[in-house]
Design a protein around this motif. Structure first.
Motif, mmCIF file in Angstrom:
data_model
loop_
_atom_site.group_PDB
_atom_site.id
_atom_site.type_symbol
_atom_site.label_atom_id
_atom_site.label_comp_id
_atom_site.label_asym_id
_atom_site.label_seq_id
_atom_site.Cartn_x
_atom_site.Cartn_y
_atom_site.Cartn_z
ATOM 1 N N GLU A 137 -2.450 -1.494 12.717
ATOM 2 C CA GLU A 137 -2.538 -2.924 12.354
ATOM 3 C C GLU A 137 -1.555 -3.755 13.178
ATOM 4 N N ASP A 196 -6.493 -13.610 18.278
ATOM 5 C CA ASP A 196 -7.881 -14.089 18.152
ATOM 6 C C ASP A 196 -8.663 -13.189 17.208
ATOM 7 N N ILE A 197 -9.718 -13.773 16.641
ATOM 8 C CA ILE A 197 -10.674 -12.961 15.881
ATOM 9 C C ILE A 197 -11.562 -12.249 16.903
ATOM 10 N N HIS A 198 -11.567 -10.921 16.865
ATOM 11 C CA HIS A 198 -12.338 -10.156 17.861
ATOM 12 C C HIS A 198 -12.974 -8.955 17.177
ATOM 13 N N LYS A 207 -8.968 -2.043 13.021
ATOM 14 C CA LYS A 207 -8.330 -2.101 11.693
ATOM 15 C C LYS A 207 -9.197 -1.441 10.627
ATOM 16 N N ASP A 208 -10.518 -1.703 10.697
ATOM 17 C CA ASP A 208 -11.409 -1.147 9.672
ATOM 18 C C ASP A 208 -11.530 0.380 9.808
ATOM 19 N N ASN A 244 0.829 -1.216 0.000
ATOM 20 C CA ASN A 244 0.000 0.000 0.000
ATOM 21 C C ASN A 244 0.862 1.265 0.000
ATOM 22 N N ALA A 260 -10.912 -5.834 17.430
ATOM 23 C CA ALA A 260 -9.721 -5.860 16.562
ATOM 24 C C ALA A 260 -10.141 -5.497 15.141
ATOM 25 N N LYS A 261 -11.268 -6.070 14.714
ATOM 26 C CA LYS A 261 -11.788 -5.762 13.376
ATOM 27 C C LYS A 261 -12.142 -4.276 13.272
ATOM 28 N N THR A 263 -3.760 -9.137 19.984
ATOM 29 C CA THR A 263 -4.492 -10.408 19.923
ATOM 30 C C THR A 263 -4.278 -11.135 18.605
#
Ligand SMILES: Nc1ncnc2c1ncn2[C@@H]1O[C@H](COP(=O)(O)OP(=O)(O)OP(=O)(O)O)[C@@H](O)[C@H]1O
Length: 119
Positions: free
Chosen positions: A71, A80-82, A89-90, A25, A85-86, A78
């Protein structure tokens, strides 16, 4: 004032830019920056237009660095998917997108009238 510490912080800041330059990027933004600067030289911009272009380029690259930092912090916090966290980042990616859209609009407003003699 500690001069050694001052210059050491420059070294770390430069290391951050070198690190970012390995990301796809950031390389895209660097390439865009080179194209815009070449276009600006050939088009011939006023002082205020150059100031705006420099600010937009610096803002875009800086925002991309902050996005990468967020990021990395999320990935460190983490594996983990959280949802938070999403969200982090988003949200950071959204900030980059907003600035990128504004940059394109500004570039169009500066260059198009000059290229097509509309001003
Ligand atoms: N730990 C996580 N939990 C939930 N969703 C995540 C998590 N990590 C990433 N995601 C989601 O997946 C997307 C892609 O994540 P990734 O880490 O690849 O970031 P990216 O924005 O693609 O970064 P890069 O610039 O490194 O490609 C994020 O934008 C986010 O929506």
């Amino acid at each position: 004032m500690n001069v050694t510490k001052f210059f050491t912080s420059f070294k770390y800041a430069f290391a951050g830019i070198v690190l970012a330059s390995k990301e796809q990027n950031f390389r895209f933004h660097l390439l865009s920056m080179i194209i815009v600067i070449i276009a600006a030289i050939f088009t011939g911009l006023s002082k205020i237009e150059w100031i705006i272009i420099v600010l937009v380029i610096a803002g875009m690259l800086s925002l991309e660095l902050i996005n990468s930092a967020i990021e990395n912090m999320v990935d460190l916090a983490t594996t983990d998917i959280h949802p938070l966290a999403k969200a982090a980042k988003d949200l950071a990616a959204g900030a980059v997108l907003i600035f990128a859209i504004a940059s394109v609009i500004i570039a169009v407003m500066i260059f198009i009238p000059k290229w097509f003699n509309l001003s």
